[in-house]
Scaffold this active site. Structure first.
Site, mmCIF file in Angstrom:
data_model
loop_
_atom_site.group_PDB
_atom_site.id
_atom_site.type_symbol
_atom_site.label_atom_id
_atom_site.label_comp_id
_atom_site.label_asym_id
_atom_site.label_seq_id
_atom_site.Cartn_x
_atom_site.Cartn_y
_atom_site.Cartn_z
ATOM 1 N N GLU A 74 0.816 -1.219 0.000
ATOM 2 C CA GLU A 74 0.000 0.000 0.000
ATOM 3 C C GLU A 74 0.848 1.266 0.000
ATOM 4 O OE1 GLU A 74 -2.695 -0.629 -0.910
ATOM 5 O OE2 GLU A 74 -3.979 -1.846 0.372
ATOM 6 N N TYR A 120 -14.008 14.803 19.907
ATOM 7 C CA TYR A 120 -12.700 14.281 19.495
ATOM 8 C C TYR A 120 -12.701 13.737 18.076
ATOM 9 C CZ TYR A 120 -9.689 15.393 23.298
ATOM 10 O OH TYR A 120 -8.894 16.098 24.153
#
Ligand code: 13P
Length: 211
Positions: A74, A120
């Protein structure tokens, strides 16, 4: 200890914690960190729970393999993010279950497939989370598509595959990937219960205050 040695240890420690929490299984997932003279990236077919600092792959500034085991297949997704976001210091790719579930939805919901339920999530991921088309793992064709999305987003979901998350540092990227996974879990838990999301003004305040 050199900065590179510290980062090698940190990749292994984060990998162990991510694997221990089930955010990565088998040999899924990969982590990269920008160095002054190149990039560290986890080796292909390695288990994030059992990484060896000495075997982490090193690539030079031109992304040529110069040390350690063979790099993750990747590498194109990591290069797309690190090239498109000069402030990014690290990239984390996981197949974490709930974020991947959202990436498998037939209609995930434009650039905001996960609503702003918690501060968050907004602080770590921001406003945009584009869902990109499906590419087979390791397909270099994903690079331009990820690079374009990464210019406007800290993280993306790859359809039927999983999240790719960047951050200024390795800690930031891992924490953002964890927040994304938990936000995806909350979104799926609450999807038919009329959840209250943060308002546009609350999201603006978070991004203004925390960047
Ligand atoms: P690598 O083992 O090559 O890093 O690939 C794992 C993965 O997560 C594929 O998407």
């Amino acid at each position: 200890m050199s900065e590179e040695a510290r980062l090698r240890e940190a990749i292994c420690e984060h990998g162990r914690l991510l694997f221990g929490r089930g955010f990565s299984v088998g040999s899924a997932g990969n982590i990269s960190v920008r160095l002054e003279d190149g990039v560290l990236i986890t080796p292909t077919n390695s288990c994030l729970g059992r990484l060896d600092p000495a075997r982490i792959s090193k690539l030079d500034a031109a992304w040529r393999h110069v040390g350690g085991d063979r790099p993750s297949k990747e590498v194109f997704m990591h290069r797309a993010f690190l090239a498109a976001r000069p402030e990014a210091g690290a990239v984390v790719h996981l197949h974490s279950t709930h974020a991947t579930a959202i990436a498998c939805l037939a209609a995930p919901g434009g650039t905001a497939p996960i609503p702003p339920l918690t501060p968050y999530f907004v602080m770590r991921i921001g406003r945009a989370l584009p869902v990109l088309p499906y590419y087979r793992p390791g397909d270099p064709a994903m690079e331009p598509s990820i690079a374009e999305a990464a210019r406007a987003a800290r993280a993306v979901l790859l359809a039927n595959h999983g999240p790719v998350v960047s951050g200024p540092s390795l800690d930031d990227a891992v924490w953002a990937a964890e927040e994304l996974e938990e936000a995806a879990r909350l979104a799926l838990l609450l999807h038919d219960r009329g959840a209250r999301t943060l308002t546009a003004a609350q999201v603006d305040e978070l991004l203004h205050t925390f960047g």
